[in-house]
Write a protein that holds these residues in place. Sequence first.
Motif, PDB file in Angstrom:
ATOM      1  N   GLN A  71      -9.131   6.074  -3.138  1.00 11.25           N
ATOM      2  CA  GLN A  71      -9.330   6.897  -1.937  1.00 11.25           C
ATOM      3  C   GLN A  71      -9.567   5.999  -0.730  1.00 11.25           C
ATOM      4  O   GLN A  71      -9.050   6.249   0.356  1.00 11.25           O
ATOM      5  CB  GLN A  71     -10.497   7.871  -2.130  1.00 11.25           C
TER       6      GLN A  71
ATOM      7  N   TYR B 197      -9.389  -1.301  -2.571  1.00 10.47           N
ATOM      8  CA  TYR B 197      -8.248  -0.466  -2.197  1.00 10.47           C
ATOM      9  C   TYR B 197      -7.390  -0.061  -3.391  1.00 10.47           C
ATOM     10  O   TYR B 197      -6.607   0.875  -3.298  1.00 10.47           O
ATOM     11  CB  TYR B 197      -7.385  -1.173  -1.151  1.00 10.47           C
TER      12      TYR B 197
ATOM     13  N   GLN C 172      -6.262   4.701   0.267  1.00  7.60           N
ATOM     14  CA  GLN C 172      -5.489   5.728   0.963  1.00  7.60           C
ATOM     15  C   GLN C 172      -5.887   5.797   2.435  1.00  7.60           C
ATOM     16  O   GLN C 172      -5.040   5.856   3.325  1.00  7.60           O
ATOM     17  CB  GLN C 172      -5.696   7.088   0.289  1.00  7.60           C
TER      18      GLN C 172
ATOM     19  N   MET D 101      -4.627   2.658   4.134  1.00  5.01           N
ATOM     20  CA  MET D 101      -3.179   2.743   4.309  1.00  5.01           C
ATOM     21  C   MET D 101      -2.834   3.680   5.460  1.00  5.01           C
ATOM     22  O   MET D 101      -1.992   3.355   6.301  1.00  5.01           O
ATOM     23  CB  MET D 101      -2.506   3.225   3.026  1.00  5.01           C
ATOM     24  N   ASP D 102      -3.475   4.839   5.526  1.00  6.09           N
ATOM     25  CA  ASP D 102      -3.218   5.785   6.609  1.00  6.09           C
ATOM     26  C   ASP D 102      -3.476   5.132   7.969  1.00  6.09           C
ATOM     27  O   ASP D 102      -2.708   5.317   8.921  1.00  6.09           O
ATOM     28  CB  ASP D 102      -4.082   7.039   6.459  1.00  6.09           C
TER      29      ASP D 102
ATOM     30  N   ARG E 125      -3.347   1.317  -8.828  1.00 11.03           N
ATOM     31  CA  ARG E 125      -3.456   2.696  -8.342  1.00 11.03           C
ATOM     32  C   ARG E 125      -4.250   2.652  -7.034  1.00 11.03           C
ATOM     33  O   ARG E 125      -5.344   2.087  -6.976  1.00 11.03           O
ATOM     34  CB  ARG E 125      -4.176   3.557  -9.363  1.00 11.03           C
ATOM     35  N   LEU E 126      -3.713   3.277  -6.020  1.00  6.60           N
ATOM     36  CA  LEU E 126      -4.380   3.331  -4.730  1.00  6.60           C
ATOM     37  C   LEU E 126      -5.649   4.174  -4.851  1.00  6.60           C
ATOM     38  O   LEU E 126      -5.609   5.307  -5.337  1.00  6.60           O
ATOM     39  CB  LEU E 126      -3.421   3.944  -3.705  1.00  6.60           C
TER      40      LEU E 126
ATOM     41  N   THR F  41       2.568   2.177  -3.286  1.00 10.33           N
ATOM     42  CA  THR F  41       1.677   2.681  -4.342  1.00 10.33           C
ATOM     43  C   THR F  41       1.042   4.024  -3.966  1.00 10.33           C
ATOM     44  O   THR F  41       0.233   4.549  -4.726  1.00 10.33           O
ATOM     45  CB  THR F  41       0.560   1.667  -4.655  1.00 10.33           C
ATOM     46  N   ALA F  42       1.406   4.577  -2.828  1.00 13.18           N
ATOM     47  CA  ALA F  42       0.770   5.805  -2.345  1.00 13.18           C
ATOM     48  C   ALA F  42       0.993   6.992  -3.281  1.00 13.18           C
ATOM     49  O   ALA F  42       0.090   7.798  -3.476  1.00 13.18           O
ATOM     50  CB  ALA F  42       1.260   6.144  -0.942  1.00 13.18           C
ATOM     51  N   HIS F  43       2.178   7.099  -3.866  1.00 12.11           N
ATOM     52  CA  HIS F  43       2.486   8.269  -4.701  1.00 12.11           C
ATOM     53  C   HIS F  43       2.858   7.910  -6.131  1.00 12.11           C
ATOM     54  O   HIS F  43       3.158   8.799  -6.922  1.00 12.11           O
ATOM     55  CB  HIS F  43       3.624   9.078  -4.069  1.00 12.11           C
TER      56      HIS F  43
ATOM     57  N   LEU G 187       0.825  -1.211   0.000  1.00 11.85           N
ATOM     58  CA  LEU G 187       0.000   0.000   0.000  1.00 11.85           C
ATOM     59  C   LEU G 187       0.857   1.258   0.000  1.00 11.85           C
ATOM     60  O   LEU G 187       0.612   2.192  -0.767  1.00 11.85           O
ATOM     61  CB  LEU G 187      -0.947  -0.006   1.206  1.00 11.85           C
ATOM     62  N   VAL G 188       1.874   1.281   0.841  1.00 12.04           N
ATOM     63  CA  VAL G 188       2.725   2.474   0.939  1.00 12.04           C
ATOM     64  C   VAL G 188       3.490   2.709  -0.366  1.00 12.04           C
ATOM     65  O   VAL G 188       3.630   3.853  -0.804  1.00 12.04           O
ATOM     66  CB  VAL G 188       3.682   2.346   2.146  1.00 12.04           C
TER      67      VAL G 188
END
Length: 109
Positions: free
Chosen positions: A76, A55, A79, A82-83, A73-74, A18-20, A15-16
């Motif tokens: 919303q 996700y 995201q 993941m947070d 692609r992550l 793919t965050a950006h 997840l992290v």
Amino acid sequence: MNVQFKKGVLELCVLVLTAHKDRYGYELVHSISEKFAIAEGTVYPLLRRLTLEGYFTTYLTESTEGPPRKYYRLSQQGQTYMDSLVSDWSSFSEGVNQIIKEGLYDVKA
């Protein structure tokens, strides 16, 4: 490295990563394998499950090196998830590190 440690953090790592930046499966395997050894076959079922759970969204892009690549692609929802996992991980790892420090370096005993 202990297999259970890896299983517990692999979802967070995917997840992290793919965050950006959107990533394809092999790229994720390679990025994670640079830090600790994983079997390629462990990432793809995880990607499928995370996609089914909403996700990730996916899309195909042509590749000059073979068949089209499926990018992840992550979303919303991803995201937000993941947070939450990052927050949980921070608290958990801080607690474990404190226990290790107390257990290994406590000279009161």
